[in-house]
Scaffold this active site. Structure first.
Site, short mmCIF file in Angstrom:
data_model
loop_
_atom_site.label_atom_id
_atom_site.label_comp_id
_atom_site.label_asym_id
_atom_site.label_seq_id
_atom_site.Cartn_x
_atom_site.Cartn_y
_atom_site.Cartn_z
N SER A 116 1.09 -1.03 0.14
CA SER A 116 0.29 -0.14 0.06
C SER A 116 0.74 1.13 -0.45
O SER A 116 1.73 1.71 -0.53
CB SER A 116 -0.68 -0.21 1.16
OG SER A 116 -1.96 1.12 0.56
N GLU A 215 -2.14 -2.49 -8.14
CA GLU A 215 -3.18 -3.08 -7.45
C GLU A 215 -3.02 -1.48 -6.64
O GLU A 215 -2.75 -0.77 -6.49
CB GLU A 215 -2.04 -4.25 -6.37
CG GLU A 215 -1.54 -3.75 -5.52
CD GLU A 215 -1.84 -2.82 -4.28
OE1 GLU A 215 -3.18 -2.80 -3.74
OE2 GLU A 215 -1.60 -2.02 -3.24
N HIS A 282 -4.75 -5.92 -1.46
CA HIS A 282 -5.80 -5.47 -0.10
C HIS A 282 -6.88 -6.41 -0.07
O HIS A 282 -7.46 -6.60 0.52
CB HIS A 282 -6.14 -3.59 -0.33
CG HIS A 282 -5.22 -2.28 -0.09
ND1 HIS A 282 -4.35 -2.15 -1.35
CD2 HIS A 282 -4.77 -1.92 0.77
CE1 HIS A 282 -4.01 -1.72 -0.46
NE2 HIS A 282 -4.26 -0.67 -0.24
#
Length: 311
Positions: A116, A215, A282
């Site tokens: 992330s 992502e 995630h």
């Protein structure tokens, strides 16, 4: 400035008995979730230690910039620390990456794991020390999202020197995103939002000949379109070898255009192989992959195979 053709620095593999420092360079976390992560790491024979400011809070940040930078630099400078595992992402690491002591990173390379917002940290470490890293779950562990398979995947990436293979999963929302082909290149990237936010900074890597990993979470299709369009217009995607598409979680916004539609449109005409459906990101069942090491993308087999980040 490190030349773009310098080979990756792969840190030593973690071994039972090694101390790993748990740092929070981005958003704040909870001791309860980190306790579960520490339980897992301890079960692998590691010695997880929360950094002094791991539980600090300052709004949406895990404490002041100075505290978060201090924990990172302490981890890189301490010879007893053999690995650095981020507790979570969130936001904030871009605010401190320029304060990292890259000389210390280069003197004693250590494996750094996270995802992330941590994509920005791994970009900075790649730019400043050519350090390969690990894109995988943080220490603030949630069993409902990262079950046993996720734990085994992180363990393998940190504590073995075997290549990592991730197969596309038909149930993933991005599974229809595919452009046939077979390609090799250094795997770079991670969270799309952080990749786009690196445009114009020293940290966006030269992606020529690379396999780009993307992502994201809670970004509606039009925002994903905007980020990919920005990358295209900036020339950042020129010369790519391929694209590995991970999980785009909770990205639906009610329009008839889906996230798979957007990814197919904005990636499908780059002239390189593209493989979607990879459980990296995630979403539930998140798997771990090295970044900064050679990778092979095979759309016929539906696999991404990556050389280890550790030696």
């Amino acid at each position: 400035m490190i030349s773009e053709d310098r080979a990756a620095v792969r840190p030593p593999v973690l071994r039972p008995g090694d101390t790993v420092l748990l740092v929070s360079p981005s958003g704040p976390t909870s001791p309860e979730r980190v306790a579960r992560g520490m339980e897992l790491l301890t079960g692998w024979g590691l010695r997880p230690v929360p950094a002094p400011n791991a539980y600090a809070r300052q709004g949406y940040l895990a404490g002041a910039d100075e505290l978060r930078a201090a924990d990172l630099n302490a981890a890189f400078a301490d010879p007893q620390v053999r690995g650095v595992i981020c507790t979570r992402g969130g936001y904030g690491v871009q605010r401190v990456v320029d304060a990292i002591d890259m000389a210390a990173v280069s003197r004693d390379p250590k494996v750094v794991a996270g995802f992330s917002d941590i994509t920005a940290l791994q970009f900075a470490l790649w730019r400043g020390a050519r350090l390969a890293g690990v894109h995988g779950p943080g220490a603030a562990w949630r069993d409902e999202r990262t079950p046993l398979r996720s734990a085994e995947s992180l363990h393998a990436a940190l504590m073995t020197t075997e290549p990592v293979t991730v197969a596309a999963v038909p149930g993933e929302e991005t599974f229809p995103v595919r452009v046939p082909g077979h390609t090799t290149g250094t795997l770079l990237g991670g969270n799309l939002c952080m990749i786009a936010a690196s445009i114009g900074t020293p940290d966006l890597p030269d992606l020529t000949g690379a396999v780009l990993l993307v992502e994201d979470v809670q970004e509606p299709p039009y925002k994903v379109d905007r980020m990919l369009t920005q990358l295209r217009r900036a020339g950042a995607l020129d010369g790519l070898a391929g694209v590995a598409v991970g999980q785009f979680t909770d990205c639906a916004d009610g329009w008839e255009t889906t996230i798979a539609d957007v990814l197919t449109e904005r990636l499908g005409d780059l002239g390189v192989p593209v493989l979607g459906g990879l459980p990296i990101g995630h979403g539930p069942g998140q798997l771990t992959v090295p970044v900064g090491t050679p990778a092979t993308l095979d759309t016929d087999a539906g696999t991404l195979t990556v050389a280890p980040a550790v030696v």
